[in-house]
Design an enzyme around this catalytic site. Structure first.
Site, mmCIF file in Angstrom:
data_model
loop_
_atom_site.group_PDB
_atom_site.id
_atom_site.type_symbol
_atom_site.label_atom_id
_atom_site.label_comp_id
_atom_site.label_asym_id
_atom_site.label_seq_id
_atom_site.Cartn_x
_atom_site.Cartn_y
_atom_site.Cartn_z
ATOM 1 N N LYS A 50 0.829 -1.195 0.000
ATOM 2 C CA LYS A 50 0.000 0.000 0.000
ATOM 3 C C LYS A 50 0.870 1.254 0.000
ATOM 4 C CE LYS A 50 -3.679 -2.069 2.840
ATOM 5 N NZ LYS A 50 -4.838 -1.889 1.937
ATOM 6 N N ASP A 110 -7.646 -3.420 10.315
ATOM 7 C CA ASP A 110 -8.077 -4.381 9.303
ATOM 8 C C ASP A 110 -8.540 -5.701 9.916
ATOM 9 O OD1 ASP A 110 -8.660 -4.598 6.621
ATOM 10 O OD2 ASP A 110 -6.776 -5.598 6.128
ATOM 11 N N ASP A 170 -2.889 -7.517 -1.913
ATOM 12 C CA ASP A 170 -3.640 -6.623 -1.032
ATOM 13 C C ASP A 170 -5.123 -6.972 -1.006
ATOM 14 O OD1 ASP A 170 -3.949 -4.553 0.766
ATOM 15 O OD2 ASP A 170 -4.210 -3.023 -0.771
ATOM 16 N N ARG A 192 -10.349 -11.599 1.587
ATOM 17 C CA ARG A 192 -11.259 -12.590 1.002
ATOM 18 C C ARG A 192 -10.631 -13.987 1.005
ATOM 19 N NH1 ARG A 192 -11.437 -8.976 -4.263
ATOM 20 N NH2 ARG A 192 -11.108 -7.491 -2.565
#
Length: 490
Positions: free
Chosen positions: A266, A277, A336, A340
């Site tokens: 990032k 997160d 990144d 999922r």
């Protein structure tokens, strides 16, 4: 951990008002007759209270807002806080009024004159939520907040109504603490230890380590954390409050304790916020704590995947192909898009092991949902109208913004990979939707499921009604309400 302010409920005693120190908060409505307690305060202040209530300043206040009379003559209190709150009001406005009291609460303590107000318990709940202060890492003297006393017409009845709300408030605080913690403190080890400590509340807690996860085939989850010094874990929390043998409802949370983006790193600006997160796992933990504290009459299992996404010589690369626990292969286009991958394996494990009646997962999954909905609403994706509508109803009842987003075959088609069964990232367009479509591939066809993308609601840069800036604890109240309304019997 941070604890909600203890609130004492007492029967109204007019003789103690003059000598009360700290702050006194009163509830009033423009044009309404003064209650007995307000009449006593007006006499003590030589008419100042009535003049203030008749003023333009008070008249301009919206319901739930307040104003101060500083150092009122005739009272020992430092301030008299006047809250505009009609006798007939909704839950959200009552909690807003309580939050106004909680925001101003200090070391001197607060006396709240709620009298016979029907929403006294909600006022107390709002007060407790807004008085939260995360100060674990501040040096120097930490001010100790003073006591809070609510004077009400029926102290026992209000205390009974407030008790389950106090349990939820503690769950919200637990979530906020987890989300606010820096990543050097909240490692995967520390996170798992905090969850294991909830066994003291009656939760059954299991911690699955990397060797167990490998045997289960959770290579999608393990791939995310393979560049970190902190080992990946899955923590399973059981609450057995319902009928013995009855299938549980499942909550699944993304717990990326820090997300650098991995090799797809990032930008530096704002990366410090990636301590949040693990917000989805934090909410699951907070809900499970609330259920245990209030002895919920339901069977619920909470599962969280705890990993850290770091760049390293061993880290996962763009272009790698991993096999999930389900058996599907995934081409990692962007490291990144890691949350999922974590959820894919934990969702499948939850279904295979527990065969739940339904399943909701939470994750700070995409920046795209912030582009779509800002910070006012969580994105809700679902394969089941009944469960989705029940959740939206619960969220609305608790004042937690949520908005249903679309899903469909055209979005799912974007997941096609040249070398594997699917890709983990499809680019910028409809990014939140394609992320949801990815997760849907790991949900069995007959399993009622919702995905909640809380990237915009888990942590805010400014104060909200019920929380100071920082972690909000969004979702604990809504999910607790859903479980109470939909799954608890008796």
């Amino acid at each position: 951990m941070s604890q909600p302010l203890p609130i004492q409920f007492q029967t109204v005693d007019l003789e103690t008002l003059a000598a009360a120190t700290g702050r006194i908060a009163v509830l009033a409505d423009s044009g309404s007759p003064l209650s007995p307690a307000l009449r006593r305060l007006d006499r003590l202040t030589k008419g100042a209270l009535a003049r203030a209530l008749a003023s333009d300043a008070f008249g301009k206040l919206k319901p739930g807002e307040g104003m101060d009379l500083a150092f009122p003559a005739g009272l020992a209190a430092d301030a008299l806080q006047l809250l505009h709150l009609p006798k007939r009001t909704d839950v959200a406005t009552a909690r807003k009024a309580g939050a106004a009291i909680g925001r101003a609460h200090g070391a001197g303590g607060t006396l709240v004159l709620a009298e016979a107000h029907a929403r006294a318990a909600d006022i107390a709940f709002g007060l407790a939520l807004r008085a939260y202060d995360f100060n674990a890492h501040r040096s120097g003297e930490r001010p100790t907040p003073g006591p809070v006393t609510m004077m009400v017409a029926d102290a026992e009845a209000v205390a009974r109504a407030a008790a389950p709300m106090a349990a939820v408030a503690e769950g919200v605080f637990f979530t906020r603490d987890l989300v606010n913690e820096p990543a050097n403190i909240l490692t995967t080890h520390d996170f798992a230890a905090r969850l294991a400590a909830m066994q003291e509340l009656g939760l059954e807690v299991e911690i699955l380590e990397e060797d167990q996860l490998m045997k289960l085939g959770m290579r999608a989850l393990l791939g995310v954390g393979q560049g970190s010094e902190s080992p990946s874990k899955v923590v399973v929390m059981h609450w057995h409050g319902g009928a013995k043998g009855e299938a549980p409802f499942a909550l699944v949370g993304k717990g990326v304790v820090f997300d650098t983006g991995g090799i797809s790193i990032k930008p530096a600006g704002g990366m410090e916020d990636m301590t949040m997160d693990m917000g989805g796992a934090g909410v699951v933990a907070g809900v499970m704590r609330s259920l245990a504290l209030r002895k919920a009459k339901a069977n619920v299992v909470g599962l969280v995947g705890l990993v850290e996404n770091m760049p390293d010589g061993r880290a996962q690369r763009p272009g790698d192909v991993v096999r999930s626990m389900k058996g599907d292969t995934i081409e990692v286009i962007n490291t990144d898009a890691e949350g999922r991958l974590v959820l894919a394996d934990v969702l499948w494990y939850a279904q295979e092991r527990f065969m739940p009646t339904g399943m909701i997962n939470l994750a700070t999954l995409t920046g795209a949902i912030i582009v779509a909905l800002g910070h006012e609403n969580t994105g809700v994706f679902s394969n089941n109208d009944d469960l989705c509508n029940a959740f939206l109803k619960a969220a609305a009842a608790e004042g937690e913004g949520a908005w249903r987003m679309p899903m469909g075959e055209a979005y799912d088609a974007k997941l096609k990979s040249r070398v594997a069964d699917m890709v983990n990232s499809c680019g910028r367009d409809a990014g939140a939707v394609t992320a949801a479509q990815f997760l849907a591939r790991f949900v069995k066809p007959d399993m009622p499921w919702c995905h909640l993308d809380i990237a915009g609601t888990a942590l805010l840069k400014s104060d909200s009604t019920l929380a100071p800036k920082g972690a909000t604890g969004w979702g604990v109240m809504a999910l607790d309400r859903l479980i109470r309304d939909r799954f608890e019997k008796g």
